[in-house]
Write an enzyme that holds these catalytic residues in place. Structure first.
Site, PDB file in Angstrom:
ATOM      1  CE  LYS A 133       0.079  -1.255   4.569  1.00  0.00           C
ATOM      2  NZ  LYS A 133      -0.220  -2.451   5.274  1.00  0.00           N
ATOM      3  CD  GLU A 157      -9.246  -6.537  -4.598  1.00  0.00           C
ATOM      4  OE1 GLU A 157      -9.866  -6.386  -5.649  1.00  0.00           O
ATOM      5  OE2 GLU A 157      -9.530  -5.931  -3.550  1.00  0.00           O
ATOM      6  N   GLY A 215       1.161 -11.081  17.545  1.00  0.00           N
ATOM      7  CA  GLY A 215       1.613 -10.832  16.174  1.00  0.00           C
ATOM      8  C   GLY A 215       0.632  -9.998  15.361  1.00  0.00           C
ATOM      9  CE  LYS A 233      -4.236  -1.287   4.927  1.00  0.00           C
ATOM     10  NZ  LYS A 233      -4.434  -1.970   6.213  1.00  0.00           N
ATOM     11  N   GLY A 330      -3.213 -10.582   7.314  1.00  0.00           N
ATOM     12  CA  GLY A 330      -2.881 -11.995   7.506  1.00  0.00           C
ATOM     13  C   GLY A 330      -2.347 -12.602   6.227  1.00  0.00           C
TER      14      GLY A 330
HETATM   15  N1  HSE Z   1      -0.971  -3.487   9.846  1.00  0.00           N
HETATM   16  C1  HSE Z   1      -2.069  -3.694   8.978  1.00  0.00           C
HETATM   17  C2  HSE Z   1      -3.353  -3.880   9.790  1.00  0.00           C
HETATM   18  C3  HSE Z   1      -1.804  -4.898   8.105  1.00  0.00           C
HETATM   19  O1  HSE Z   1      -3.260  -4.002  11.017  1.00  0.00           O
HETATM   20  O2  HSE Z   1      -4.445  -3.856   9.236  1.00  0.00           O
HETATM   21  C4  HSE Z   1      -2.615  -4.961   6.853  1.00  0.00           C
HETATM   22  O3  HSE Z   1      -2.390  -3.894   5.988  1.00  0.00           O
END
Ligand code: HSE
Length: 440
Positions: A133, A157, A215, A233, A330
């Protein structure tokens, strides 16, 4: 012909030789038809891409209409124990020089090398599919144009909402619509933290630590908790909404730091929730784009989006409202979105897939003029002053057993007016103020 094997020499029959030659011809023909793929970066998403292509091989090939093969994996490291470790290379030029590589998956992240490799690949007519992104937000329209100039594609995407299909719906499915608004929960880490605070009454630091241990949150969580990730985003989605380039550096962005369990107690009393929303709305000729924590009503479709899940709520002028929900991060969800782009590229070798994202910059609305309700907390002894400053058209919310403070919901007012009024009572204010979002 004698074929030396590890322990013995085997004499090959003529039939076997001829079959072998036949196999070689078949293999060559198959290779000629096959589309070779290179994956740049063998981290979480990159290894997921290989896993999705290999696990769903038959289905992926059928849907692509060609046999796809991950031939190269570019990484700085070697992976000797990995089942695909023999495909690892360290020199990007090897990939660039192989004419059979038609599609490249860029899962490296960042804008330095990722930008250089992407540009070189597109200039060589190789399509690029990415989850990056940062790169899409910073150089999206330029790379899309570069791709189209060389009859290939730059697809992204996986860059927004992980595995949730949202770029393709905006590009292909909602093409008859004038998109009027996009409101998203676009960051899984912050949504997880806020949900834990809401449902378990946990404090911010404890939940962040737990999210890091599981994580979900990065060791350096700044990009997530300060809203920078959601900002990139929504810049991508706003650009697709307007067809112009929305510069992520100009989007007003606030993160979730300072939101505490007490705020959720007030939210509950108001039948609301607190979510980090990324918003993009038509505002006449301009666009309102911003990221901020908002109080949202229980009737809002995004109210039920909890934990690491993401959702994007889209309003079109003909369709009305639609919502896209799923795993926003993920390994496999994100990789699945990258592979969906790979399949699209395979179906369109030598052809351009249209994407309306111009380099012309979209004009953003200064948020000072935006009107809404606000929520803030104040020491009870200052209530008379609050009424004087904000007028009598406010809602006072008293929590049971907490007489020393009061929650205030203002009437609808502009951001600039609110800031001016709030400054006047700042000595009595507790915590941070929150914006209120309603579905009109
Ligand atoms: N760090 C981002 C989140 C990962 O927590 O949504 C996905 O872009």
């Amino acid at each position: 012909m004698n074929i030396p094997t590890k322990n013995k020499t085997v004499r090959q029959s003529r039939a076997e030789r001829s079959a072998g030659n036949g196999n070689a011809v078949c293999r060559r023909r198959k290779e000629e038809k096959m589309i070779k793929i290179a994956v740049l970066g063998y981290g979480t998403v990159g290894s997921g891409v290989v896993e999705v292509i290999e696990k769903n091989k038959e289905l992926v090939n059928k849907k692509a209409g060609e046999e796809l093969e991950v031939t190269y994996i570019l990484d700085l490291l070697d992976f000797p124990d990995d089942p695909y470790g023999d495909r690892v290379v360290h020199d990007f030029d090897r990939i660039l020089a192989d004419d059979q590589v038609k599609i490249i998956c860029e899962t490296m992240g960042g804008v330095g090398k990722a930008y250089e490799f992407t540009a070189k690949a597109l200039e060589a007519g190789k399509s690029v599919c990415t989850s990056n992104k940062e790169l899409v937000a910073a150089h999206g329209p330029e790379l899309i144009r570069l791709a189209h100039t060389h009859n290939c594609n730059y697809l992204f995407e996986a860059s927004v909402g992980g595995g949730i299909p949202i770029i393709r719906p905006l590009n292909y499915s909602l093409t008859a619509e004038r998109i009027q608004a996009i409101t998203g929960i676009l960051n899984g880490t912050t949504n997880y933290i806020l949900s834990k605070m809401e449902y378990e009454g946990a404090d911010y630091d404890t939940v962040l630590k737990e999210a890091q241990e599981k994580g979900y949150a990065e060791r350096n969580p700044e990009a997530d908790v300060e809203g920078y990730d959601a900002c990139r985003k929504i810049a991508i989605l706003s650009s697709l909404m307007t067809g112009k380039n929305v510069d992520y550096r100009k989007i007003y962005t606030e993160g979730i730091t300072g939101v505490g369990p007490r705020d959720f107690e007030y939210a509950k009393k108001l039948d609301m929730s607190i979510k980090l929303l990324a918003v993009s709305k038509e505002a006449g000729e301009k666009t309102l784009a911003m990221v901020s924590p908002f109080l949202i009503d229980s009737a809002h479709p995004l109210h039920m989006v909890n934990g690491v899940f993401n959702a994007v709520f889209v309003r079109g002028n003909m369709l009305g409202d639609s919502m896209y929900y799923g795993r926003g991060a993920g390994k496999l969800p994100t990789a699945s979105a990258v592979v969906s782009d790979v399949i699209d590229c395979a179906r369109h070798i030598g052809k351009v897939i249209m994407c309306f994202w111009d380099q012309e910059e979209a004009e953003l609305l200064d948020i000072d003029s935006v009107r809404r309700r606000f929520f803030f907390r104040v020491k009870s002894q200052a209530l008379d002053t609050v009424r004087e400053v904000f007028g009598n058209d406010i809602l006072e919310v008293q929590l049971d057993g907490v007489p020393e403070e009061c929650g205030i919901v203002t009437s609808v007012m502009s951001e600039a007016d609110f800031a001016e009024c709030h400054k006047k009572i700042s000595d009595a204010a507790i915590g941070r103020r929150l914006r209120m979002e309603a579905v009109e």
